[in-house]
Design a protein around this motif. Structure first.
Motif, mmCIF file in Angstrom:
data_model
loop_
_atom_site.group_PDB
_atom_site.id
_atom_site.type_symbol
_atom_site.label_atom_id
_atom_site.label_comp_id
_atom_site.label_asym_id
_atom_site.label_seq_id
_atom_site.Cartn_x
_atom_site.Cartn_y
_atom_site.Cartn_z
ATOM 1 N N HIS A 253 -7.519 -6.229 0.511
ATOM 2 C CA HIS A 253 -6.526 -5.239 0.690
ATOM 3 C C HIS A 253 -6.815 -4.073 1.664
ATOM 4 O O HIS A 253 -5.962 -3.210 1.906
ATOM 5 C CB HIS A 253 -6.416 -4.612 -0.845
ATOM 6 N N ILE A 254 -8.043 -3.873 2.302
ATOM 7 C CA ILE A 254 -8.423 -2.991 3.314
ATOM 8 C C ILE A 254 -7.248 -3.371 4.461
ATOM 9 O O ILE A 254 -7.064 -2.320 5.191
ATOM 10 C CB ILE A 254 -9.832 -3.143 3.657
ATOM 11 N N TYR A 255 -6.955 -4.182 4.608
ATOM 12 C CA TYR A 255 -5.894 -4.796 5.773
ATOM 13 C C TYR A 255 -4.377 -4.630 5.193
ATOM 14 O O TYR A 255 -3.649 -5.604 5.920
ATOM 15 C CB TYR A 255 -6.406 -6.282 6.301
ATOM 16 N N GLY A 256 -4.220 -3.732 4.311
ATOM 17 C CA GLY A 256 -2.928 -3.640 3.948
ATOM 18 C C GLY A 256 -1.798 -2.844 4.682
ATOM 19 O O GLY A 256 -2.010 -2.044 5.694
ATOM 20 N N HIS A 257 -0.551 -2.897 4.115
ATOM 21 C CA HIS A 257 0.642 -2.316 4.721
ATOM 22 C C HIS A 257 1.472 -1.463 3.996
ATOM 23 O O HIS A 257 1.284 -1.405 2.854
ATOM 24 C CB HIS A 257 1.358 -3.541 5.198
ATOM 25 N N PHE A 258 2.402 -0.732 4.625
ATOM 26 C CA PHE A 258 3.119 0.276 4.102
ATOM 27 C C PHE A 258 4.494 0.305 4.925
ATOM 28 O O PHE A 258 4.454 0.449 6.266
ATOM 29 C CB PHE A 258 2.542 1.784 4.084
ATOM 30 N N ILE A 259 5.532 0.237 4.010
ATOM 31 C CA ILE A 259 6.868 0.760 4.783
ATOM 32 C C ILE A 259 7.693 1.689 3.917
ATOM 33 O O ILE A 259 7.495 1.647 2.534
ATOM 34 C CB ILE A 259 7.576 -0.952 4.637
ATOM 35 N N GLU A 260 8.674 2.444 4.462
ATOM 36 C CA GLU A 260 9.103 3.458 3.655
ATOM 37 C C GLU A 260 10.498 3.610 4.336
ATOM 38 O O GLU A 260 10.895 3.096 5.306
ATOM 39 C CB GLU A 260 8.529 4.823 4.143
ATOM 40 N N HIS A 261 11.448 4.278 3.297
ATOM 41 C CA HIS A 261 12.871 4.334 3.715
ATOM 42 C C HIS A 261 12.989 5.583 4.798
ATOM 43 O O HIS A 261 13.185 6.631 4.263
ATOM 44 C CB HIS A 261 13.738 4.601 2.563
ATOM 45 N N LEU A 262 12.615 5.356 5.949
ATOM 46 C CA LEU A 262 12.473 6.539 6.923
ATOM 47 C C LEU A 262 12.861 5.868 8.291
ATOM 48 O O LEU A 262 12.286 4.790 8.707
ATOM 49 C CB LEU A 262 11.151 6.544 7.112
ATOM 50 N N GLY A 263 14.010 6.601 9.019
ATOM 51 C CA GLY A 263 14.273 5.983 10.201
ATOM 52 C C GLY A 263 14.568 4.468 10.320
ATOM 53 O O GLY A 263 15.394 4.155 9.696
#
Ligand code: AHR
Length: 533
Positions: free
Chosen positions: A45-55
């Motif tokens: 999980h160190i190689y994890g990701h993130f997505i947000e309702h932004l732009g």
């Protein structure tokens, strides 16, 4: 002074002792790797990701809609899914970020055409005349669909700043209650998902010291307790509390001590978040166009994360003597000032160059070396925002140089960390304020079954590094393979028009009985895999 002369002039005993073994290859550096002494497991999980309702992150980057001409799987951009699968993305954090503490999950369920249009936190940052009204077309079902397609574990950040414990608990039940039990499970089934989502990773707020509620650490600790006490445990959760703003000038240690002080006598969280941005926003530095001092400035600021991890871990240990709580670096990346966006309303998007790929290699080596402390990390953000792996605009899509570093390092995921003795001397480098010292080589290693993986980053824009990887403890190499990412131009990037400029290529390696020799190009990240006898 070139690097070899610099090393020769050094007084390091370790380097002096290497002279004999260096003769044949004339190596600048000998790295000693000990595959016979495997240590901690490197959490995948160190190689994890993130997505947000932004732009342009969710709408366009990820979600193009089922009626789009852009190839998609039930509305999700197909290329995004395919590439995330290629790198084995282990998890995905959503829906924010700052957006999370204003998000009400019920707005994003049910018939798409009936979902409400709501205010998005990021409206305040949008250019004049542009709009970021949230259409709620991408909600929890679409997010879970995305995770399933990729094979990633969902990590949901709950709304603490403007939500209630009841709203949070209902979301947990909606996601995890078995079919045929609660009414919330029936509702989920009616919305197309009879089987529970089984979400394990829950963020209890985000940046609660800032956009998540402007709380003091003791106030947040009280909120945290309130939010988790009645947590519906259909699945044993991994609860992540809001941690410090690690890139603050003082490292924000006060948040960590304040939170843990406020938790005395109560059950501690499983994870404690740290955000660490290599934050260039207060500087004139640009993302796409830069000189040597600006190259080194970014790298030097980036490796500060090493000390930030160490200092918060030490602080946590004063309270958490049994070490229940692990660190979750759930936002990290290089963040440049505005002005180079992909499109005006794709706020926080920026060009990604070879410099950011080098920064990524340095960061991952640091994470690997702290494997016993870090349960998870999430790049901010995966597409169209800050330290992205992908840029997407309509039908156009490109993998940035950062993507290729994720692809290389995936071999470390779930492997056991291996000690590396790295005696390479610091470089004396130009930075904004004059001269500074930067480690001359970054390295980390891991072993899985009989395959040893060593990653190496050469931050120098001047000199390649002839490197000898010697295996300690009598280990022998049967076969070795190398891969490298570099480019002659330190500002090189991938664009929609020229998508393959910066990418990985094979790196020549020579085998001797107990060693692998290679020439690490300047400004390069490399991975060497050795099959052991
Ligand atoms: O990643 C962009 C923003 O940076 C996030 O929304 C917030 O958590 C952080 O300040």
């Amino acid at each position: 002074m070139n690097r070899r002369k610099f090393l020769q002039a050094g007084t390091s005993v370790a380097i002096g002792a290497l002279a004999a073994s260096r003769l044949a290859f004339g190596a600048d550096a000998e790295i000693v790797v000990s595959p016979g002494e495997p240590g901690e497991l490197i959490s995948p999980h160190i190689y994890g990701h993130f997505i947000e309702h932004l732009g342009g992150v969710i709408y366009d980057g990820v979600w193009v809609g089922p009626d789009s001409r852009i190839p998609n799987v039930k509305g999700i951009r197909k290329q995004f899914v395919d590439d995330m699968k290629r790198i084995g993305a282990p998890n995905l954090r959503w829906p924010g970020g700052c957006f999370a503490d204003g998000y009400h999950w019920r707005d994003g369920i049910g018939k798409a055409s009936s979902r409400p249009r709501t205010y998005n936190f990021w409206q305040r940052r949008m250019p004049a005349g542009t709009d970021s009204t949230e259409t709620n077309q991408f909600g929890i079902h679409e997010f879970m669909q995305l995770c399933r397609l990729i094979g990633a574990e969902p990590y949901v950040a709950a709304n603490v700043g403007s939500g209630t414990p009841a709203e949070f608990h209902d979301l947990v039940s909606y996601c995890n209650a078995p079919a045929g039990t609660l009414s919330l499970a029936d509702e989920r089934a009616a919305n197309g998902a009879p089987q529970p989502f089984n979400v394990q990773y829950w963020g209890v707020g985000n940046e609660s010291w800032g956009c998540g509620g402007m709380m003091r650490p003791d106030e947040y600790a009280a909120k945290y307790r309130q939010f988790v006490t009645q947590f519906p445990t259909y699945k044993e959760p991994f609860l992540i509390a809001t941690g410090p703003r690690g890139h603050s000038a003082d490292g924000d240690i006060g948040w960590t001590s304040g939170f843990f002080e406020g938790m005395r006598g109560f059950e501690l969280p499983n994870g404690f978040s740290i955000h660490f941005y290599t934050d260039l926003r207060p500087t004139p530095l640009k993302a796409a166009d830069f000189n040597q001092p600006e190259w080194y400035e970014v790298l030097l600021r980036g490796i500060r994360i090493d000390k930030v991890i160490e200092s918060h871990w030490q602080e946590m240990g004063k309270f958490d003597t049994k070490r229940r709580t692990k660190l979750v670096v759930d936002e990290w990346g290089v963040w440049y000032k505005p002005g180079e966006e992909l499109a005006p309303n794709y706020i926080l998007s920026q060009p990604i160059t070879l410099r950011d790929a080098i920064h990524t290699g340095l960061t991952f080596d640091i994470f690997n070396r702290h494997a016993e402390k870090i349960a998870m990390a999430n790049v901010a953000q995966t597409v169209n925002c800050i330290h992205s792996l992908f840029l997407a605009h309509g039908a156009e899509f490109v993998r940035t140089p950062v993507y290729y570093v994720f692809e290389m390092y995936r071999w470390h995921m779930g492997a056991r960390q291996v000690p590396v003795a790295n005696p390479v001397a610091d470089l004396n480098v130009p930075v904004l304020a004059g001269q500074a010292r930067l480690p001359g080589l970054s390295a980390s290693a891991s072993i899985r079954e009989r395959t040893l993986a060593v990653t190496l980053t050469n931050p120098s824009v001047q000199s390649p590094l002839k490197t000898r990887l010697r295996l300690a403890g009598g280990a022998r190499v049967k076969e070795a393979r190398g891969t490298v990412i570099t480019h002659e131009d330190m500002t090189a990037t991938n664009t929609f028009a020229d998508p393959g400029k910066v990418r990985t290529v094979p790196l020549a390696v020579n085998l001797s009985s107990d060693a692998v020799e290679l020439t690490l190009p300047k400004q390069a990240v490399a991975m060497v895999q050795c099959d052991l006898t």
